[in-house]
Design an enzyme around this catalytic site. Structure first.
Site, PDB file in Angstrom:
ATOM      1  N   LEU A  34       0.745  -1.225  -0.091  1.00 50.92           N
ATOM      2  CA  LEU A  34      -0.027   0.087  -0.087  1.00 50.92           C
ATOM      3  C   LEU A  34       0.675   1.398   0.103  1.00 50.92           C
ATOM      4  O   LEU A  34       0.266   2.220  -0.594  1.00 50.92           O
ATOM      5  CB  LEU A  34      -0.904   0.186   1.335  1.00 50.92           C
ATOM      6  CG  LEU A  34      -2.020  -1.222   1.507  1.00 50.92           C
ATOM      7  CD1 LEU A  34      -2.671  -1.121   2.618  1.00 50.92           C
ATOM      8  CD2 LEU A  34      -2.847  -0.940   0.220  1.00 50.92           C
TER       9      LEU A  34
ATOM     10  N   ASP B 101       3.158  14.824  14.661  1.00 52.49           N
ATOM     11  CA  ASP B 101       3.659  14.713  13.322  1.00 52.49           C
ATOM     12  C   ASP B 101       2.298  14.675  12.509  1.00 52.49           C
ATOM     13  O   ASP B 101       2.035  13.961  11.914  1.00 52.49           O
ATOM     14  CB  ASP B 101       4.309  13.298  13.180  1.00 52.49           C
ATOM     15  CG  ASP B 101       4.904  13.264  11.965  1.00 52.49           C
ATOM     16  OD1 ASP B 101       4.992  14.289  11.192  1.00 52.49           O
ATOM     17  OD2 ASP B 101       5.356  12.342  11.517  1.00 52.49           O
TER      18      ASP B 101
ATOM     19  N   GLY C 298       7.879   3.835   3.224  1.00 50.73           N
ATOM     20  CA  GLY C 298       8.257   5.186   3.722  1.00 50.73           C
ATOM     21  C   GLY C 298       9.761   4.872   4.323  1.00 50.73           C
ATOM     22  O   GLY C 298      10.146   3.795   4.379  1.00 50.73           O
ATOM     23  N   GLY C 299      10.159   5.677   5.191  1.00 52.55           N
ATOM     24  CA  GLY C 299      11.459   5.528   5.938  1.00 52.55           C
ATOM     25  C   GLY C 299      11.365   4.471   6.950  1.00 52.55           C
ATOM     26  O   GLY C 299      12.652   3.793   7.221  1.00 52.55           O
ATOM     27  N   PHE C 300      10.396   4.304   7.515  1.00 56.77           N
ATOM     28  CA  PHE C 300      10.317   3.116   8.483  1.00 56.77           C
ATOM     29  C   PHE C 300      10.081   1.896   8.180  1.00 56.77           C
ATOM     30  O   PHE C 300      10.207   0.820   8.850  1.00 56.77           O
ATOM     31  CB  PHE C 300       9.486   3.485   9.530  1.00 56.77           C
ATOM     32  CG  PHE C 300       9.726   4.739  10.473  1.00 56.77           C
ATOM     33  CD1 PHE C 300      10.852   4.948  10.544  1.00 56.77           C
ATOM     34  CD2 PHE C 300       8.542   5.451  11.211  1.00 56.77           C
ATOM     35  CE1 PHE C 300      11.240   6.033  11.266  1.00 56.77           C
ATOM     36  CE2 PHE C 300       8.911   6.577  11.968  1.00 56.77           C
ATOM     37  CZ  PHE C 300      10.261   6.795  11.970  1.00 56.77           C
TER      38      PHE C 300
ATOM     39  N   LYS D 286       1.776  -2.896   8.909  1.00 62.31           N
ATOM     40  CA  LYS D 286       3.029  -1.928   8.663  1.00 62.31           C
ATOM     41  C   LYS D 286       4.296  -2.603   9.238  1.00 62.31           C
ATOM     42  O   LYS D 286       4.336  -3.076  10.630  1.00 62.31           O
ATOM     43  CB  LYS D 286       3.007  -0.526   9.753  1.00 62.31           C
ATOM     44  CG  LYS D 286       4.018   0.330   9.971  1.00 62.31           C
ATOM     45  CD  LYS D 286       3.752   1.494  10.648  1.00 62.31           C
ATOM     46  CE  LYS D 286       4.614   2.460  10.977  1.00 62.31           C
ATOM     47  NZ  LYS D 286       4.313   3.827  11.981  1.00 62.31           N
TER      48      LYS D 286
ATOM     49  N   VAL E 296       4.090  -0.809   4.190  1.00 59.55           N
ATOM     50  CA  VAL E 296       2.621  -1.015   4.652  1.00 59.55           C
ATOM     51  C   VAL E 296       2.105  -1.960   3.479  1.00 59.55           C
ATOM     52  O   VAL E 296       2.045  -1.586   2.281  1.00 59.55           O
ATOM     53  CB  VAL E 296       1.777   0.120   4.541  1.00 59.55           C
ATOM     54  CG1 VAL E 296       0.386  -0.233   5.265  1.00 59.55           C
ATOM     55  CG2 VAL E 296       2.473   1.263   5.744  1.00 59.55           C
TER      56      VAL E 296
END
Length: 663
Positions: free
Chosen positions: A352, A471, A355-357, A374, A360
């Protein structure tokens, strides 16, 4: 005359000590003599002074005079105190781990005496020699992480900064993780990386005072990395010196290749037998020596095994404690095979967002329930703290405008967060898409704005906890099948006590463009920080453009300045997205007014979320006149790209400028 004699004696003693130290280095270890330039830098505190004949000074002199005879320093670190009450003196010393006990004692002893001469009346001081650090203070400094004052030393330049930063990033991450995980004897790590452009090897070292906790050591080294960008990002050789930690990179090997990462043995090895004499007893003496050597080797092996087992048990207990804390919440613990099957082994077809972490994925449980998973990558930078933080917070929050956490998985190196599946994706995928936002009329946008406001009000005031998101942005707002907004991604959220109005942090997290100025510049955050982010989000919803990439071609204004200028000139219609079409112009302009109240530079002038909800639901409330909004320096670099500056600005735990879309 007496004072003159004392001055001569003191100067002679210092000179003798200097020559003794220099000769000792040459005799003991001549191979590294060229790398040991004694004096580097010092800093004397200006917070308080004492007289030369005070009790505090007498205690300090006594403490320093005993350093060379104390055996604690055999492990490369010491912690001493002298005196009582307000005259109590605290002192610490730290050596590079490859120094012998003799070299370490000499280095610390010499630097401490030198520091006394350089700071004759100050209550605090720190001295950085090439291979050791000495500190003293009138406050307890044992186990306390301090990053200021920070001093840099640099040399040389690199030809390709982009490649150099790309090489340093994994090296610094590896050194920081290994140094922070060190034990009570030493927290140090060394390593190398190859820089192709100039064809040489980079030698790196990171070290913390071993009395620090693992997290404090990591944060200290992060601050040292951040300091590089402001002083010496192009230097091929540099040192960042802080009271509690230091880092260093060079183009040649400046440390001993025998540097050991494991802690030293507490018990000295058994003494060897004397050299064998010639004659009939020669063979028996050789046999005895061989037996002793074997015994010593076995003892060392046993000690190493015990240390490894102890470290492994400690990590397992820590992990078990984390699982127990998480399991005590209402969230559900999933096993990894279940999630792997639900996501078709994390196939790309189910991806989906990324990102940086991490990534998903969409999944479907055996019960038919759709979920969003995630999956945090091992090197993502979202550590156990953020992982546990998101679970413990979100599992206790129940509100229709907050994303629901279905569970988690913590097995081996896998860390998974399982959320409800939200079919319409994140708000940024709709509002910033020229085609999709045309289908988002004003009633839908107003509904989304109201929902976000209610969700924030719940976090700030109505839940059993007071939570600051830190955030809030369009990519962290998810839309369900009825276009109801749900606030997501609580990895960076902070829990504060109910009567606390604000707090500080030295770890700045969030996304520039949405950050309040007092938080971005000084680390001060409060519920008003979320209010600022909400104001930016409201203006983006009305304009249909992202604040970080908006530019007025006439005068270069950003979105906040452009909105304020047009509102003040009674030309608010210039701000409204042309695709909105028919809508309540009065209601839209009122929302612009509310957004401008939220982004005022002074946090005290911004309304609370309770006031904002009332403003949105009642046109009878008179709105105050907003002051000029805060201004930022924006970048046109896309969030998922790597600029020269993005490599060393912060630890990977501190970055939230990603394209991650949790579902």
């Amino acid at each position: 005359m007496q004072k003159y004699r004392e001055t001569i004696i003191m100067s002679t003693s210092r000179l003798s000590l200097f020559f003794f130290y220099a000769i000792l280095i040459i005799l003991v270890n001549p191979t590294i003599n060229a790398q040991r330039d004694p004096y580097v830098l010092h800093e004397c505190s200006t917070t308080g002074n004492v007289t030369s004949n005070s009790t505090f000074r007498a205690n300090l002199n006594t403490l320093i005079s005993t350093l060379s005879s104390n055996t604690q320093i055999d492990y490369g670190f010491y912690n001493f105190t002298a005196g009582e009450g307000t005259n109590k003196v605290y002192a610490t010393g730290l050596c590079r781990a490859d120094l012998s006990p003799t070299d370490c004692r000499s280095c610390v002893n010499m630097s401490a005496h030198e520091l006394l001469q350089l700071c004759p009346t100050q209550k605090e001081g720190v001295m950085w020699y090439m291979n050791c650090t000495a500190r003293y203070s009138n406050n307890s400094i044992f186990g306390v992480m301090e990053t200021k004052p920070t001093r840099p030393l640099r040399s040389g330049n690199v030809s390709n900064l982009t490649e150099f930063n790309a090489v340093l990033k994994p090296l610094f991450y590896d050194l920081r993780v290994r140094a922070s995980a060190g034990g009570i004897f030493r927290k140090i790590a060394v390593g190398t990386a190859f820089y192709k452009s100039d064809n040489y090897t980079i030698y790196g070292l990171m070290q913390c005072s071993p009395d620090l906790l693992e997290m404090d050591c990591s944060n200290c080294l992060v601050d040292a990395q951040n300091y590089i960008q402001g002083c010496c990002s192009r230097s091929s050789g540099l040192r960042i010196l802080a009271p509690s930690c230091n880092l260093r990179i060079e183009t040649n090997q400046f440390y001993d290749s025998t540097l050991v990462q494991s802690p030293p043995s507490l018990s000295p090895p058994p003494p060897l037998s004397p050299p064998p004499s010639k004659g009939k007893g020669s063979n028996s003496s050789k046999t005895i020596i061989a037996i002793v050597v074997v015994v010593v080797i076995l003892v060392v092996i046993i000690i190493c095994i015990c240390i490894c087992i102890s470290i492994r048990v400690r990590k397992q207990r820590k992990k078990a404690k984390t699982v127990d804390e998480i399991s005590s919440t209402e969230s559900l613990h999933f096993d990894f095979p279940t999630i792997r099957v639900a996501t078709d082994n994390f196939s790309d077809a189910n991806k989906l967002g990324q990102g940086g972490f991490g990534v998903v994925y969409k999944g479907r449980l055996s019960s038919g329930q759709e979920i969003a998973v995630k999956r945090l990558s091992p090197g993502s930078g979202q550590g156990d703290l953020e992982f546990k933080n998101e679970i413990l917070l979100v599992a206790k929050l129940q509100h229709r405008n907050l994303v629901k956490l279905r569970g988690f998985c913590l097995e081996g190196c896998e860390r998974l967060l399982i959320y409800e599946f939200v079919p319409n994706g994140s708000l940024d995928q709709v509002i910033f898409d020229p085609t999709k936002r045309a289908y988002l009329d004003w009633q839908s946008r107003y509904k989304i704005i109201e929902g976000i406001a209610r969700g924030l009000l719940y976090l700030h005031e109505d839940s059993q906890l007071r939570i600051i998101h830190r955030d809030l942005k369009t990519s962290n707002i998810l839309l369900d099948d009825e276009m109801n907004p749900k606030i997501a991604d609580f990895g960076m959220a902070r829990l504060v006590i109910l009567d606390q109005t604000h707090s500080n942090t030295n770890r700045i997290v969030g996304t520039y463009g949405y950050m309040a100025p007092e938080y971005a510049y000084h680390g001060h955050f409060s519920v008003k920080s979320d209010v600022f982010s909400f104001g930016v989000l409201v203006l983006e919803m009305i304009c249909g453009q992202k604040n970080g990439y908006f530019r007025n071609e006439e005068n270069g204004e950003d979105l906040l300045a452009y909105a304020w200028t047009n509102w003040r000139n009674m030309a608010a219609s210039n701000i409204i997205d042309p695709t909105l079409g028919v809508g309540s112009t009065t209601e839209i302009i009122r929302c612009i007014h509310i957004g401008l109240l939220c982004v005022q530079e002074n946090a005290a002038d911004r309304p609370t979320m309770a006031s904002i909800v009332l403003m949105l639901n009642s046109n009878s409330i008179t709105l105050s006149v907003p002051s000029r909004p805060a201004f930022f320096v924006h970048s046109n670099v896309e969030p998922d790209s790597q600029s020269d500056q993005s490599i060393l600005l912060a630890s990977t735990n501190d970055a939230s400028i990603t394209a991650l879309h949790p579902r």
